[in-house]
Write an enzyme that holds these catalytic residues in place. Structure first.
Site, PDB file in Angstrom:
ATOM      1  N   ASN A 148       0.863  -1.181   0.000  1.00  0.00           N
ATOM      2  CA  ASN A 148       0.000   0.000   0.000  1.00  0.00           C
ATOM      3  C   ASN A 148       0.896   1.227   0.000  1.00  0.00           C
ATOM      4  OD1 ASN A 148      -1.795   2.058   0.460  1.00  0.00           O
ATOM      5  ND2 ASN A 148      -2.341   1.425   2.540  1.00  0.00           N
ATOM      6  N   TRP A 149       0.981   1.878  -1.150  1.00  0.00           N
ATOM      7  CA  TRP A 149       1.909   3.014  -1.280  1.00  0.00           C
ATOM      8  C   TRP A 149       1.338   4.282  -0.669  1.00  0.00           C
ATOM      9  CZ3 TRP A 149       3.501   1.953  -7.080  1.00  0.00           C
ATOM     10  CH2 TRP A 149       4.246   0.768  -7.114  1.00  0.00           C
ATOM     11  N   LYS A 150       0.068   4.253  -0.260  1.00  0.00           N
ATOM     12  CA  LYS A 150      -0.572   5.439   0.329  1.00  0.00           C
ATOM     13  C   LYS A 150      -0.355   6.646  -0.611  1.00  0.00           C
ATOM     14  CE  LYS A 150      -0.029   3.293   4.799  1.00  0.00           C
ATOM     15  NZ  LYS A 150       0.090   3.426   6.245  1.00  0.00           N
ATOM     16  N   HIS A 195      -9.435   1.326   5.147  1.00  0.00           N
ATOM     17  CA  HIS A 195      -8.134   1.495   5.808  1.00  0.00           C
ATOM     18  C   HIS A 195      -8.312   2.443   7.000  1.00  0.00           C
ATOM     19  CE1 HIS A 195      -3.991   2.670   6.557  1.00  0.00           C
ATOM     20  NE2 HIS A 195      -3.647   1.556   5.917  1.00  0.00           N
ATOM     21  N   GLU A 201      -6.635   4.851   7.979  1.00  0.00           N
ATOM     22  CA  GLU A 201      -6.436   6.268   7.648  1.00  0.00           C
ATOM     23  C   GLU A 201      -7.703   6.854   7.026  1.00  0.00           C
ATOM     24  OE1 GLU A 201      -2.756   5.671   5.514  1.00  0.00           O
ATOM     25  OE2 GLU A 201      -1.828   5.098   7.418  1.00  0.00           O
ATOM     26  N   GLU A 233      -4.938  -4.443  11.066  1.00  0.00           N
ATOM     27  CA  GLU A 233      -3.875  -3.444  11.192  1.00  0.00           C
ATOM     28  C   GLU A 233      -4.076  -2.649  12.482  1.00  0.00           C
ATOM     29  OE1 GLU A 233      -1.981  -2.291   7.213  1.00  0.00           O
ATOM     30  OE2 GLU A 233      -3.788  -1.083   7.409  1.00  0.00           O
ATOM     31  N   GLY A 248       3.166   2.694  10.685  1.00  0.00           N
ATOM     32  CA  GLY A 248       4.129   3.772  10.448  1.00  0.00           C
ATOM     33  C   GLY A 248       4.899   4.184  11.686  1.00  0.00           C
ATOM     34  N   SER A 268       3.977  -1.821  10.330  1.00  0.00           N
ATOM     35  CA  SER A 268       5.443  -1.901  10.439  1.00  0.00           C
ATOM     36  C   SER A 268       5.990  -3.280  10.062  1.00  0.00           C
ATOM     37  CB  SER A 268       5.907  -1.491  11.843  1.00  0.00           C
ATOM     38  OG  SER A 268       5.547  -0.146  12.106  1.00  0.00           O
ATOM     39  N   GLY A 312       2.977  -0.887   4.317  1.00  0.00           N
ATOM     40  CA  GLY A 312       3.011   0.526   3.949  1.00  0.00           C
ATOM     41  C   GLY A 312       4.429   0.961   3.614  1.00  0.00           C
ATOM     42  N   GLY A 313       5.081   1.603   4.575  1.00  0.00           N
ATOM     43  CA  GLY A 313       6.399   2.212   4.360  1.00  0.00           C
ATOM     44  C   GLY A 313       7.398   1.304   3.654  1.00  0.00           C
TER      45      GLY A 313
HETATM   46  P1  13P Z   1       3.332   0.623   7.651  1.00  0.00           P
HETATM   47  O1  13P Z   1       3.795  -0.670   7.056  1.00  0.00           O
HETATM   48  O2  13P Z   1       4.035   1.828   7.123  1.00  0.00           O
HETATM   49  O3  13P Z   1       3.289   0.561   9.153  1.00  0.00           O
HETATM   50  O4  13P Z   1       1.798   0.821   7.170  1.00  0.00           O
HETATM   51  C1  13P Z   1       0.887  -0.200   7.366  1.00  0.00           C
HETATM   52  C2  13P Z   1      -0.329   0.119   6.598  1.00  0.00           C
HETATM   53  O5  13P Z   1      -1.109   0.977   6.964  1.00  0.00           O
HETATM   54  C3  13P Z   1      -0.553  -0.612   5.360  1.00  0.00           C
HETATM   55  O6  13P Z   1      -1.847  -0.370   4.880  1.00  0.00           O
END
Ligand code: 13P
Length: 255
Positions: free
Chosen positions: A9-11, A99, A101, A171, A177, A217, A238-239
């Protein structure tokens, strides 16, 4: 056996030029044999999807195209929204719904998430439905109440065979993050509770088949232990998915 699904997930990161570079690098690093061990989906921002689709198609790559969100209506006066019809037309296979967010920053409710899950399924794509608790909720001992409440609401009215084919991503919000990962035992315990909840609402077959991802993470260094848990069938990353080398190692399940 449930085949693991690793989703990047590149957000709101990587423009379409940068996205193409990451995909080309990943194509070089992640081979056919790796994709036999795990499915991999890539979830770029909307503005990159067409570019990523073109690279995947022209180079016949084994990555599945994903999206980060969609609206539940097919068309109409919804300024700024993206229709599931458009995503299906682009060859999108997996769509993230709910998600944290989106829920925390943009006010998505359980009802909206449920509408999105149904719309994604109605357009022959697979929802990755997210759930997870805040740190305050975890410390108050209400992790299961929050997570299972989201799962029940999100699956309302979804047929058992459809539940079986979908993906649920656990999650914990405090692990996103932050560099803090749930211990594999804690993550397993919540994912097992999610599977039990799916059994209650959709039956044993759906519970057995539904893929449950952990997210928060995830890195090359912790994927092997997470994926080794009975009820963890993949990761929503994510990251670490922005770095092709690191993400390739995650796709290889840390091997
Ligand atoms: P991180 O891997 O950056 O913690 O993000 C997780 C996430 O929200 C994936 O959708």
């Amino acid at each position: 056996m449930r085949k693991p699904l690793i989703s990047g997930n590149w957000k709101m990161n990587l423009n379409h030029f940068e996205a193409i570079q990451v995909v080309q690098k990943l194509a070089y690093l992640v081979g056919k044999d790796d994709l036999e061990q795990a499915d991999v989906s890539l979830h770029p921002p909307f503005t990159d999807i067409r570019s990523v689709q073109t690279v995947i198609d022209s180079d016949r790559l084994g990555f599945a195209l994903g999206a980060q969100n969609c609206h539940w209506e097919e068309k109409g006066a919804f300024t700024g929204e993206v229709s599931p019809v458009f995503l299906q037309k682009l060859g999108v296979r997996y769509v993230i719904a709910g998600h944290s967010e989106r829920r925390e920053l943009f006010g998505e409710t359980d009802e909206m998430v449920n509408s999105k899950v149904k719309a994604v399924i109605a357009h022959a794509m697979t929802p990755i439905m997210c759930c997870g608790e805040t740190l305050a909720e975890r410390e108050a001992g209400s992790t299961e109440a929050k997570v299972l409440g989201q799962v029940r609401a999100g699956l309302a009215g979804v047929k058992p065979a459809q539940v079986a084919a979908m993906v649920i991503a656990y999650e914990p919000i405090w692990a996103i993050g932050t560099g803090r990962t749930a211990t594999s035992a804690d993550a397993q315990a919540v994912c097992a509770a999610i599977r039990t909840c799916v059994r209650e609402v959709a039956g044993a077959d759906a519970a057995h088949q539904v893929r449950i991802q952990y997210g928060g993470s995830v890195k090359a260094g912790n994927i092997a232990e997470l994926i080794g848990q009975d009820d963890i069938d993949g990761a929503l990353v994510g990251g670490a998915s922005l770095d092709a080398d690191e993400f390739a190692r995650i796709c290889k399940l840390g091997r």
